[in-house]
Motif scaffolding. Structure first.
Motif, PDB file in Angstrom:
ATOM      1  N   PRO A   1     -12.845  -5.012  -1.121  1.00 36.95           N
ATOM      2  CA  PRO A   1     -12.075  -4.354  -2.184  1.00 36.95           C
ATOM      3  C   PRO A   1     -12.239  -2.837  -2.209  1.00 36.95           C
ATOM      4  O   PRO A   1     -11.388  -2.138  -2.761  1.00 36.95           O
ATOM      5  N   ASP A   2     -13.314  -2.318  -1.615  1.00 40.45           N
ATOM      6  CA  ASP A   2     -13.529  -0.872  -1.550  1.00 40.45           C
ATOM      7  C   ASP A   2     -13.051  -0.271  -0.234  1.00 40.45           C
ATOM      8  O   ASP A   2     -13.145   0.940  -0.032  1.00 40.45           O
ATOM      9  N   PHE A   3     -12.556  -1.106   0.665  1.00 38.09           N
ATOM     10  CA  PHE A   3     -12.058  -0.621   1.954  1.00 38.09           C
ATOM     11  C   PHE A   3     -10.675  -0.018   1.742  1.00 38.09           C
ATOM     12  O   PHE A   3      -9.854  -0.564   1.014  1.00 38.09           O
ATOM     13  N   ASN A   4     -10.413   1.109   2.371  1.00 36.84           N
ATOM     14  CA  ASN A   4      -9.133   1.787   2.170  1.00 36.84           C
ATOM     15  C   ASN A   4      -8.747   2.551   3.431  1.00 36.84           C
ATOM     16  O   ASN A   4      -9.366   2.395   4.484  1.00 36.84           O
ATOM     17  N   GLY A   5      -7.731   3.383   3.326  1.00 33.62           N
ATOM     18  CA  GLY A   5      -7.276   4.134   4.477  1.00 33.62           C
ATOM     19  C   GLY A   5      -8.352   5.035   5.056  1.00 33.62           C
ATOM     20  O   GLY A   5      -8.440   5.203   6.280  1.00 33.62           O
ATOM     21  N   LYS A   6      -9.179   5.604   4.196  1.00 33.95           N
ATOM     22  CA  LYS A   6     -10.268   6.466   4.672  1.00 33.95           C
ATOM     23  C   LYS A   6     -11.273   5.669   5.493  1.00 33.95           C
ATOM     24  O   LYS A   6     -11.742   6.131   6.546  1.00 33.95           O
ATOM     25  N   GLU A   7     -11.609   4.474   5.039  1.00 38.19           N
ATOM     26  CA  GLU A   7     -12.539   3.620   5.781  1.00 38.19           C
ATOM     27  C   GLU A   7     -11.926   3.190   7.108  1.00 38.19           C
ATOM     28  O   GLU A   7     -12.609   3.117   8.137  1.00 38.19           O
ATOM     29  N   LEU A   8     -10.633   2.901   7.086  1.00 38.83           N
ATOM     30  CA  LEU A   8      -9.962   2.524   8.330  1.00 38.83           C
ATOM     31  C   LEU A   8      -9.979   3.688   9.316  1.00 38.83           C
ATOM     32  O   LEU A   8     -10.213   3.497  10.517  1.00 38.83           O
TER      33      LEU A   8
ATOM     34  N   ARG B   1      -8.125  -9.948  -6.375  1.00 40.50           N
ATOM     35  CA  ARG B   1      -7.010  -9.088  -6.774  1.00 40.50           C
ATOM     36  C   ARG B   1      -7.216  -7.661  -6.266  1.00 40.50           C
ATOM     37  O   ARG B   1      -6.279  -7.023  -5.778  1.00 40.50           O
ATOM     38  N   GLN B   2      -8.454  -7.171  -6.386  1.00 39.36           N
ATOM     39  CA  GLN B   2      -8.724  -5.841  -5.862  1.00 39.36           C
ATOM     40  C   GLN B   2      -8.622  -5.825  -4.346  1.00 39.36           C
ATOM     41  O   GLN B   2      -8.228  -4.817  -3.744  1.00 39.36           O
ATOM     42  N   GLY B   3      -8.953  -6.945  -3.725  1.00 35.70           N
ATOM     43  CA  GLY B   3      -8.802  -7.054  -2.279  1.00 35.70           C
ATOM     44  C   GLY B   3      -7.357  -6.919  -1.845  1.00 35.70           C
ATOM     45  O   GLY B   3      -7.058  -6.367  -0.777  1.00 35.70           O
ATOM     46  N   ALA B   4      -6.432  -7.409  -2.672  1.00 29.89           N
ATOM     47  CA  ALA B   4      -5.005  -7.262  -2.366  1.00 29.89           C
ATOM     48  C   ALA B   4      -4.592  -5.797  -2.400  1.00 29.89           C
ATOM     49  O   ALA B   4      -3.726  -5.366  -1.615  1.00 29.89           O
ATOM     50  N   GLU B   5      -5.215  -5.017  -3.288  1.00 33.93           N
ATOM     51  CA  GLU B   5      -4.951  -3.578  -3.318  1.00 33.93           C
ATOM     52  C   GLU B   5      -5.444  -2.919  -2.034  1.00 33.93           C
ATOM     53  O   GLU B   5      -4.821  -1.984  -1.514  1.00 33.93           O
ATOM     54  N   ALA B   6      -6.578  -3.404  -1.513  1.00 33.63           N
ATOM     55  CA  ALA B   6      -7.101  -2.864  -0.260  1.00 33.63           C
ATOM     56  C   ALA B   6      -6.148  -3.159   0.892  1.00 33.63           C
ATOM     57  O   ALA B   6      -5.977  -2.324   1.799  1.00 33.63           O
ATOM     58  N   VAL B   7      -5.523  -4.317   0.867  1.00 28.81           N
ATOM     59  CA  VAL B   7      -4.531  -4.649   1.899  1.00 28.81           C
ATOM     60  C   VAL B   7      -3.415  -3.619   1.884  1.00 28.81           C
ATOM     61  O   VAL B   7      -3.012  -3.090   2.922  1.00 28.81           O
ATOM     62  N   ARG B   8      -2.918  -3.299   0.685  1.00 22.66           N
ATOM     63  CA  ARG B   8      -1.833  -2.326   0.586  1.00 22.66           C
ATOM     64  C   ARG B   8      -2.266  -0.969   1.146  1.00 22.66           C
ATOM     65  O   ARG B   8      -1.521  -0.319   1.901  1.00 22.66           O
ATOM     66  N   SER B   9      -3.473  -0.537   0.812  1.00 28.18           N
ATOM     67  CA  SER B   9      -3.970   0.755   1.279  1.00 28.18           C
ATOM     68  C   SER B   9      -4.070   0.802   2.798  1.00 28.18           C
ATOM     69  O   SER B   9      -3.666   1.790   3.436  1.00 28.18           O
ATOM     70  N   VAL B  10      -4.591  -0.261   3.395  1.00 30.45           N
ATOM     71  CA  VAL B  10      -4.771  -0.297   4.846  1.00 30.45           C
ATOM     72  C   VAL B  10      -3.422  -0.367   5.567  1.00 30.45           C
ATOM     73  O   VAL B  10      -3.216   0.292   6.586  1.00 30.45           O
ATOM     74  N   VAL B  11      -2.499  -1.161   5.035  1.00 34.75           N
ATOM     75  CA  VAL B  11      -1.167  -1.256   5.641  1.00 34.75           C
ATOM     76  C   VAL B  11      -0.480   0.108   5.616  1.00 34.75           C
ATOM     77  O   VAL B  11       0.121   0.550   6.603  1.00 34.75           O
ATOM     78  N   GLU B  12      -0.573   0.813   4.497  1.00 38.38           N
ATOM     79  CA  GLU B  12       0.077   2.110   4.379  1.00 38.38           C
ATOM     80  C   GLU B  12      -0.554   3.149   5.292  1.00 38.38           C
ATOM     81  O   GLU B  12       0.140   4.034   5.817  1.00 38.38           O
ATOM     82  N   ALA B  13      -1.870   3.056   5.511  1.00 31.34           N
ATOM     83  CA  ALA B  13      -2.563   4.053   6.327  1.00 31.34           C
ATOM     84  C   ALA B  13      -2.416   3.819   7.821  1.00 31.34           C
ATOM     85  O   ALA B  13      -2.543   4.757   8.620  1.00 31.34           O
ATOM     86  N   SER B  14      -2.155   2.587   8.221  1.00 29.81           N
ATOM     87  CA  SER B  14      -2.197   2.225   9.635  1.00 29.81           C
ATOM     88  C   SER B  14      -1.267   3.045  10.532  1.00 29.81           C
ATOM     89  O   SER B  14      -1.708   3.568  11.572  1.00 29.81           O
ATOM     90  N   PRO B  15       0.014   3.191  10.209  1.00 25.81           N
ATOM     91  CA  PRO B  15       0.890   3.923  11.127  1.00 25.81           C
ATOM     92  C   PRO B  15       0.430   5.348  11.395  1.00 25.81           C
ATOM     93  O   PRO B  15       0.529   5.839  12.522  1.00 25.81           O
ATOM     94  N   GLY B  16      -0.081   6.027  10.377  1.00 24.94           N
ATOM     95  CA  GLY B  16      -0.535   7.391  10.553  1.00 24.94           C
ATOM     96  C   GLY B  16      -1.766   7.507  11.427  1.00 24.94           C
ATOM     97  O   GLY B  16      -2.086   8.600  11.917  1.00 24.94           O
ATOM     98  N   LEU B  17      -2.459   6.408  11.648  1.00 18.90           N
ATOM     99  CA  LEU B  17      -3.646   6.391  12.495  1.00 18.90           C
ATOM    100  C   LEU B  17      -3.331   5.885  13.901  1.00 18.90           C
ATOM    101  O   LEU B  17      -4.223   5.661  14.700  1.00 18.90           O
ATOM    102  N   GLY B  18      -2.056   5.687  14.185  1.00 19.58           N
ATOM    103  CA  GLY B  18      -1.669   5.222  15.509  1.00 19.58           C
ATOM    104  C   GLY B  18      -1.743   3.725  15.682  1.00 19.58           C
ATOM    105  O   GLY B  18      -1.610   3.222  16.790  1.00 19.58           O
ATOM    106  N   VAL B  19      -1.965   2.998  14.602  1.00 17.33           N
ATOM    107  CA  VAL B  19      -2.051   1.538  14.676  1.00 17.33           C
ATOM    108  C   VAL B  19      -0.640   0.970  14.713  1.00 17.33           C
ATOM    109  O   VAL B  19       0.166   1.216  13.820  1.00 17.33           O
ATOM    110  N   THR B  20      -0.338   0.219  15.752  1.00 13.99           N
ATOM    111  CA  THR B  20       0.983  -0.397  15.868  1.00 13.99           C
ATOM    112  C   THR B  20       0.975  -1.861  15.467  1.00 13.99           C
ATOM    113  O   THR B  20       2.007  -2.413  15.099  1.00 13.99           O
ATOM    114  N   HIS B  21      -0.194  -2.510  15.558  1.00 13.75           N
ATOM    115  CA  HIS B  21      -0.336  -3.924  15.198  1.00 13.75           C
ATOM    116  C   HIS B  21      -1.581  -4.079  14.322  1.00 13.75           C
ATOM    117  O   HIS B  21      -2.667  -3.594  14.680  1.00 13.75           O
TER     118      HIS B  21
END
Length: 244
Positions: free
Chosen positions: A220-227, A42-62
């Motif tokens: 579960p601890d991975f987030n936009g900062k880690e990305l 469940r916490q891993g699903a939260e990490a998915v949300r964080s990474v998806v939200e952070a990706s565009p701002g980091l230039g990630v297109t895919h």
């Protein structure tokens, strides 16, 4: 989407910038806290949300995430059921956010082993986001790279047998065009969390020239900062693609 030039891939191309992630460590995260494995998922699903939200701002297109491998069916039946239940919850709760944030969702992998209702949810999520033009999010579900290659060989063999394809004309582009990822660029970088250092039957053909980053952080601890840290690591590497 305009990419920050400071974040552009080091091979000189501005886009696409494709990040693939093996999300590992949910169980260990939960065990370290005395929690059931489901809490880690469940916490891993939260990490998915964080990474998806952070990706565009980091230039990630895919962004391609390894959500459920074809080997995961070997896990205890209760855990498999929990994983599939969490997938249902994610699809029911997150598709609206994907629509709002212009994210296009695609699924790769064999769907026939999933229940009809889950297959319907997957198809509906893809349909609802199909016109979105922002981040391309791909979830690999019931996916295994070797099986993908076997299926691709069968597809090409049938085309040869039917006279639609000259075997001498088969090249790398032909094979790539028959893969599940035929309309995606190859990953520029593969990230695996939790400190494990293996690729686990994930996008084996597509990762021929991907940079590999093995993060010690549990998923579960991975987030936009880690990305962002992984992106910076990638940008500091020199990609030669076999050249000097």
């Amino acid at each position: 989407m305009t990419m920050d030039p400071l974040l552009a891939p080091t091979d000189g191309t501005a886009s696409p910038f494709h990040v693939a992630i093996i999300m590992d460590g949910n169980g260990r995260w939960a065990r370290a806290r005395g929690l059931p494995r489901t809490a880690g998922h469940r916490q891993g699903a939260e990490a998915v949300r964080s990474v998806v939200e952070a990706s565009p701002g980091l230039g990630v297109t895919h962004l391609t995430l390894f959500g459920f491998s074809s080997e995961n069916w070997k896990r205890p039946q209760g855990e498999v059921g929990d994983l599939l239940g969490l997938l249902r919850l994610y699809l029911n709760n997150e598709v609206r956010n994907l629509e709002k944030n212009n994210v296009r969702l695609r699924i790769i992998g064999r769907r026939d082993r999933f229940s009809p209702d889950l297959q319907a949810l997957l198809g509906d999520a893809e349909a609802r986001t199909s016109a979105n033009t922002g981040l391309h999010l791909t979830l690999a579900l019931n996916y295994g790279a070797r099986q993908e290659m076997v299926d691709t060989v069968r597809t090409l063999a049938r085309a040869v047998a039917q006279g639609r394809l000259d075997p001498e004309a088969i090249d790398e582009a032909t094979v790539s065009g028959a893969l599940l990822t035929h309309d995606l660029p190859d990953p520029d970088v593969l990230i695996r969390t939790s400190g494990e250092q293996r690729v686990s039957n994930f996008l084996l053909w597509q990762m021929a020239y991907a940079e590999l980053i093995f993060s010690p952080v549990l998923w579960p601890d991975f987030n936009g900062k880690e990305l962002a840290a992984a992106v910076e690591d990638f940008q500091n590497r020199e990609r030669r693609f076999g050249g000097l």
